[in-house]
Scaffold this active site. Structure first.
Site, PDB file in Angstrom:
ATOM      1  N   GLN A 113     -50.539 -46.580  11.030  1.00 29.97           N
ATOM      2  CA  GLN A 113     -49.119 -46.914  10.895  1.00 29.97           C
ATOM      3  C   GLN A 113     -48.509 -46.134   9.728  1.00 29.97           C
ATOM      4  OE1 GLN A 113     -47.376 -49.036  13.072  1.00 29.97           O
ATOM      5  NE2 GLN A 113     -45.627 -48.183  11.989  1.00 29.97           N
ATOM      6  N   LYS A 162     -47.743 -54.281  18.394  1.00 37.86           N
ATOM      7  CA  LYS A 162     -48.698 -53.436  19.120  1.00 37.86           C
ATOM      8  C   LYS A 162     -49.933 -54.266  19.506  1.00 37.86           C
ATOM      9  CE  LYS A 162     -46.810 -49.362  16.974  1.00 37.86           C
ATOM     10  NZ  LYS A 162     -46.709 -48.557  15.766  1.00 37.86           N
ATOM     11  N   ASP A 219     -51.044 -41.406  19.235  1.00 36.78           N
ATOM     12  CA  ASP A 219     -49.670 -41.163  18.784  1.00 36.78           C
ATOM     13  C   ASP A 219     -49.254 -39.722  19.095  1.00 36.78           C
ATOM     14  OD1 ASP A 219     -48.096 -43.178  17.768  1.00 36.78           O
ATOM     15  OD2 ASP A 219     -49.045 -43.164  15.780  1.00 36.78           O
TER      16      ASP A 219
END
Ligand SMILES: NC(=O)c1ccc[n+]([C@@H]2O[C@H](COP(=O)([O-])OP(=O)(O)OC[C@H]3O[C@@H](n4cnc5c(N)ncnc54)[C@H](OP(=O)(O)O)[C@@H]3O)[C@@H](O)[C@H]2O)c1
Length: 296
Positions: free
Chosen positions: A98, A54, A121
């Site tokens: 994460q 990322k 997200d």
């Protein structure tokens, strides 16, 4: 029939190029640099590698990135304080925590602490609610990647019988919801299957578009479970071994070799849905930056 291969690697490259240009335009015309922060707790190698890719993608696109790698013993309070600080940081437009988090941290509390305007997200209930009523700010990355694959491959979803195998909050439920919206790239009739579904094959074998995100057994969806001429999107990712060089060998939930002889179009694993997820994260970060400046 041998299926057309829906090449997620190629399509994601095209989107990366578009995003790179948009990031350059934002900088030039508005002096805005989109910023993404990643937060990783612990030292799980798979999570470390996801975060690294990322960060690399941010660098490639001209997106500012900040990385917080915290020790596994980090407490929930400490993590919440960091999220709170980043919520207020004007350089940061997207916050990515994460997953999974270590067991002593309540995942839901952390995800809900993220400012919904920075929830790239798209896990926050506010964003999921907006998605459900057809007025999303963000779309969750993997489902968005699937929709883009369909759109950019010219696959008609309107009126199509879509069957989704899997009802997780990050893939199955949101992709089903997105495809039933009254909009372009959607307007489908959607069925969602799961482990309590009776006679799974009776559903999968009538799908015009079959989306499989089950993750149970590798290659569990076999040709006899798929309609002739169907479009098959395989989200499943299984590590089934290693090459001599130590690289993971991957396969999907779908038995690619047999199903490709029956389907009209199919995504491979790897190289299908996988590469799309990360670019849709970048797309949400750019959108978040635009929203924060009143441009979106
Ligand atoms: N490529 C990418 O970017 C990407 C992103 C996310 C996930 N994935 C992969 O996609 C797969 C699914 O991920 P997820 O996070 O959605 O998984 P998950 O949270 O484990 O959910 C799996 C879903 O599939 C259903 N299921 C499992 N086995 C089934 C079976 N035999 N028949 C019918 N339904 C079945 C489960 O039903 P119940 O609800 O009844 O348990 C559950 O709803 C995994 O392989 C994951 O690695 C890939």
């Amino acid at each position: 029939m041998t299926a057309k291969i829906i090449n997620g690697t190629e399509i994601s490259k095209k989107i990366r190029e578009e995003l790179k240009q948009e990031v350059a335009r934002l900088k030039e015309e508005h002096d805005i640099i989109p910023g993404l922060v990643t937060i990783l707790v612990g030292d799980d190698p798979a999570s470390q590698s996801y975060v690294s890719s990322k960060v690399r993608t941010c660098q490639e696109l001209g997106i500012y990135s900040e990385r917080h790698d915290l020790p596994a013993e980090t407490g929930e309070k400490e993590l919440l304080a960091l999220v709170e600080r980043l919520n207020k940081d004007p350089k940061i437009h997207g916050i990515l925590v994460q997953l999974p988090l270590p067991e002593h941290i309540n995942e839901s509390s952390v995800l809900m602490a993220i400012d919904p305007g920075k929830d790239v997200d798209c896990f926050h209930p506010v964003n999921i609610g907006k998605l459900m009523i057809g007025e999303p700010d963000f779309l969750p990355c993997t489902p968005h990647g699937i929709q883009e694959l369909l759109l950019r491959s010219g696959i008609e979803t309107e009126g199509a019988d879509v069957v989704v195998v899997g009802r997780s909050n990050i893939v199955g439920k949101p992709v089903a919801n997105m495809l039933l919206q009254k909009k372009a790239g959607a307007n489908a009739t959607v069925t969602v299957c799961h482990t309590r579904t009776r006679n799974l094959a009776s559903h999968t074998s009538r799908a015009d578009i079959l989306i499989v995100a089950a993750g149970g057994k590798p290659r569990a969806i076999t040709a006899d479970m798929v309609k002739e001429g169907a479009v098959v999107i395989d989200v499943g990712t299984h590590r089934i071994g290693k090459t001599a060089e130590g690289k993971a060998i991957l396969c999907g939930d779908v038995d690619f070799d047999s199903v490709k002889e029956k389907a009209k179009a199919i995504t491979p694993v790897p190289g299908g849905v996988g590469p799309m997820t990360i670019v849709m994260l970048m797309s949400n970060t750019v959108k978040a930056a635009r929203m924060a400046s009143g441009l979106a």
